[in-house]
Design an enzyme around this catalytic site. Structure first.
Site, PDB file in Angstrom:
ATOM      1  N   ARG A   1       0.783  -1.180  -0.111  1.00 24.52           N
ATOM      2  CA  ARG A   1      -0.062   0.133  -0.074  1.00 24.52           C
ATOM      3  C   ARG A   1       0.920   1.262  -0.055  1.00 24.52           C
ATOM      4  O   ARG A   1       1.829   1.398   0.953  1.00 24.52           O
ATOM      5  CB  ARG A   1      -0.994   0.085   1.194  1.00 24.52           C
ATOM      6  CG  ARG A   1      -1.310   1.373   1.543  1.00 24.52           C
ATOM      7  CD  ARG A   1      -2.574   1.488   2.483  1.00 24.52           C
ATOM      8  NE  ARG A   1      -3.637   0.664   2.019  1.00 24.52           N
ATOM      9  CZ  ARG A   1      -5.052   0.913   2.714  1.00 24.52           C
ATOM     10  NH1 ARG A   1      -5.213   1.497   3.675  1.00 24.52           N
ATOM     11  NH2 ARG A   1      -5.992   0.000   2.308  1.00 24.52           N
TER      12      ARG A   1
ATOM     13  N   GLN B   1     -10.308  -4.006  -2.536  1.00 26.80           N
ATOM     14  CA  GLN B   1     -11.393  -3.716  -1.798  1.00 26.80           C
ATOM     15  C   GLN B   1     -12.422  -4.009  -2.737  1.00 26.80           C
ATOM     16  O   GLN B   1     -13.824  -4.386  -2.190  1.00 26.80           O
ATOM     17  CB  GLN B   1     -11.398  -2.098  -1.723  1.00 26.80           C
ATOM     18  CG  GLN B   1     -12.753  -1.644  -1.172  1.00 26.80           C
ATOM     19  CD  GLN B   1     -12.714  -2.030   0.133  1.00 26.80           C
ATOM     20  OE1 GLN B   1     -12.257  -1.911   0.951  1.00 26.80           O
ATOM     21  NE2 GLN B   1     -14.234  -2.472   0.550  1.00 26.80           N
TER      22      GLN B   1
ATOM     23  N   HIS C   1      -7.857   0.655  -5.967  1.00 18.13           N
ATOM     24  CA  HIS C   1      -7.888  -0.250  -4.579  1.00 18.13           C
ATOM     25  C   HIS C   1      -8.646  -1.600  -5.191  1.00 18.13           C
ATOM     26  O   HIS C   1      -9.800  -1.806  -4.666  1.00 18.13           O
ATOM     27  CB  HIS C   1      -8.696   0.688  -3.728  1.00 18.13           C
ATOM     28  CG  HIS C   1      -8.573   0.097  -2.257  1.00 18.13           C
ATOM     29  ND1 HIS C   1      -7.709  -0.938  -1.831  1.00 18.13           N
ATOM     30  CD2 HIS C   1      -8.990   0.192  -1.123  1.00 18.13           C
ATOM     31  CE1 HIS C   1      -7.813  -1.261  -0.535  1.00 18.13           C
ATOM     32  NE2 HIS C   1      -8.848  -0.589   0.013  1.00 18.13           N
TER      33      HIS C   1
ATOM     34  N   CYS D   1     -16.320   1.787   1.877  1.00 18.37           N
ATOM     35  CA  CYS D   1     -15.145   0.733   1.935  1.00 18.37           C
ATOM     36  C   CYS D   1     -14.715   0.739   3.484  1.00 18.37           C
ATOM     37  O   CYS D   1     -13.811   0.140   3.967  1.00 18.37           O
ATOM     38  CB  CYS D   1     -14.124   1.209   1.205  1.00 18.37           C
ATOM     39  SG  CYS D   1     -13.612   2.878   0.925  1.00 18.37           S
TER      40      CYS D   1
ATOM     41  N   ARG E   1     -13.125  -8.646   3.157  1.00 14.46           N
ATOM     42  CA  ARG E   1     -11.825  -8.114   2.839  1.00 14.46           C
ATOM     43  C   ARG E   1     -10.775  -9.423   3.133  1.00 14.46           C
ATOM     44  O   ARG E   1     -10.151  -9.534   2.353  1.00 14.46           O
ATOM     45  CB  ARG E   1     -11.435  -6.903   3.731  1.00 14.46           C
ATOM     46  CG  ARG E   1     -12.204  -5.584   3.398  1.00 14.46           C
ATOM     47  CD  ARG E   1     -12.119  -5.143   2.045  1.00 14.46           C
ATOM     48  NE  ARG E   1     -11.065  -5.132   1.528  1.00 14.46           N
ATOM     49  CZ  ARG E   1      -9.707  -4.176   1.694  1.00 14.46           C
ATOM     50  NH1 ARG E   1     -10.062  -2.942   2.375  1.00 14.46           N
ATOM     51  NH2 ARG E   1      -8.484  -4.399   1.133  1.00 14.46           N
TER      52      ARG E   1
ATOM     53  N   ASP F   1     -17.193   6.814  -0.246  1.00 16.44           N
ATOM     54  CA  ASP F   1     -16.145   6.860   0.598  1.00 16.44           C
ATOM     55  C   ASP F   1     -15.697   8.270   1.359  1.00 16.44           C
ATOM     56  O   ASP F   1     -16.444   9.407   0.898  1.00 16.44           O
ATOM     57  CB  ASP F   1     -14.706   6.751  -0.523  1.00 16.44           C
ATOM     58  CG  ASP F   1     -13.404   6.365  -0.241  1.00 16.44           C
ATOM     59  OD1 ASP F   1     -13.236   6.168   1.182  1.00 16.44           O
ATOM     60  OD2 ASP F   1     -12.597   6.806  -0.921  1.00 16.44           O
TER      61      ASP F   1
HETATM   62  N1  NVA Z   1      -9.933   7.101  -0.659  1.00 18.86           N
HETATM   63  C1  NVA Z   1      -9.526   6.445   0.637  1.00 18.86           C
HETATM   64  C2  NVA Z   1      -9.904   4.955   0.557  1.00 18.86           C
HETATM   65  C3  NVA Z   1      -9.415   4.305   2.029  1.00 18.86           C
HETATM   66  C4  NVA Z   1      -9.544   2.928   2.076  1.00 18.86           C
HETATM   67  C5  NVA Z   1      -8.061   6.792   0.576  1.00 18.86           C
HETATM   68  O1  NVA Z   1      -7.453   6.526  -0.139  1.00 18.86           O
HETATM   69  O2  NVA Z   1      -7.616   7.198   1.718  1.00 18.86           O
HETATM   70  N1   CP Z   2     -11.145  -0.155   3.320  1.00 18.83           N
HETATM   71  C1   CP Z   2      -9.864   0.043   3.536  1.00 18.83           C
HETATM   72  O1   CP Z   2      -8.735  -0.139   2.744  1.00 18.83           O
HETATM   73  O2   CP Z   2      -9.466   0.188   4.977  1.00 18.83           O
HETATM   74  P1   CP Z   2      -8.111   0.306   5.472  1.00 18.83           P
HETATM   75  O3   CP Z   2      -7.600   1.816   5.161  1.00 18.83           O
HETATM   76  O4   CP Z   2      -8.366   0.300   7.243  1.00 18.83           O
HETATM   77  O5   CP Z   2      -7.234  -0.804   5.294  1.00 18.83           O
END
Ligand code: NVA
Ligand code: CP
Length: 312
Positions: free
Chosen positions: A100, A130, A127, A265, A293, A224
């Protein structure tokens, strides 16, 4: 297919296989306990995570392997060692790498230089893992016949909106992204790519700036956070004002189909992108979605490490 670097890497057959296996893991998490026996999976994250981190670690454990979690500041990568060298080193110790981070190009470079499967666990652009959990939840709710159903994402045109449009295209669904125009709309390249996939799958890809027309007759309203990890704080006030009409409220939910569901999510900000009465209400499926997940990452590790995904 060696890696899952972006949602568009997956074919419809891959998604069907992954969701079928994930459904089995939901029933019996320990059914493939030897899959990663004596193997380890590196999980490297330069952004925070609750669900993806824990579901990845538990998925590896359920497959009999050892997860090795590495925080962003813990590798020599942060001190100038190259991505290519890091990819080669990790490939010598581990059997898969879950990453990530911010730049999609960093994930692509890791994938190109690693001999082991690399899985994108969120970038600024995408993502994919997800969306596997989301579509398993959708399939559990509505079955496989999604003809005449509309799947609507509302809010920021961010990584989640990209993954939503792309996976909807792969699944042959009618997907909508309702976002502001301009700066916070989904990337034009992603929309074009989704439309290209749709030509083959029969999907309908719709992008609009009208939240009410989008919500009308929808089977799913998805949203989101409005401020994603890494978004500039200086833009917060303006962004929240521009996104306000896209908040998922009871009024918006009232425009949807009778059997509609609400998805997110997570993490969520009640009172911002979604009303507490919606996310904590009877149409919300967020806990099942979050649970999946793990089942879907477990399925992904299972099939990717066995070389069983065809890709596009
Ligand atoms: N759009 C959000 C998703 C978190 C799972 C981010 O990138 O922070
Ligand atoms: N939905 C998701 O990716 O959550 P986290 O950021 O907690 O991993």
């Amino acid at each position: 297919m060696k890696d899952l670097l972006r949602t568009a890497d997956l074919s419809r057959a891959d998604v069907d296989l992954l969701l079928n296996t994930a459904a089995e893991f939901a029933k019996n998490p320990l059914r493939s306990q030897d899959c990663l026996k004596n193997k380890s999976v590196a999980i490297y994250m330069t952004k925070p995570s609750t669900r993806t981190r824990l579901s990845s670690e538990t998925a590896v454990a359920h497959l009999g392997g050892t997860p090795i979690f590495i925080r962003g500041d813990e590798l020599q990568l942060g001190r100038g060692e190259t991505i290519a060298d890091t990819a080669k080193i990790i490939s010598g110790y581990c059997d898969a790498l879950i990453i990530r981070t911010f730049a999609q190009s960093d994930v692509d470079e890791l994938g190109a230089n690693a001999s082991i499967p690399v899985i994108n666990a969120l970038t600024d652009d995408d993502h994919p893992t997800q969306l596997l959990a989301d579509w398993l939840t959708i399939r559990e709710t509505f079955g496989s016949d999604i003809k005449d159903r509309k799947f609507v994402y509302l809010g920021d045109g961010n990584n989640m909106s990209h993954a939503w449009l792309t996976m909807g295209a792969i699944m042959g669904a009618h997907v909508v992204a309702a976002t502001p125009d301009g700066k916070w709309a989904p990337s034009a390249d992603v929309v074009a790519q989704a439309k290209k996939i749709a030509e083959k799958t029969g999907a309908t890809i719709e992008v609009t700036n009208d939240p009410e027309s989008a919500a009308k007759g929808a089977s799913v309203l998805y949203t989101d956070v409005w401020m994603s990890m890494g978004d500039p704080e200086a833009e917060r006030a303006e962004k929240i004002k521009v996104l306000a009409p896209f908040a998922v409220t009871d009024n918006l939910m009232a425009l949807t189909e009778k059997d509609s569901i609400f998805m997110h999510c997570l993490p969520a900000h009640r009172g911002e992108e979604v009303a507490a009465s919606v996310i904590d209400g009877p149409k919300s499926v967020i806990w099942r979605e979050a649970y999946h997940r793990r089942t879907t990452i477990q399925a992904l590790l299972y099939h990717l490490t066995r070389g069983e995904l065809a890709g596009n």
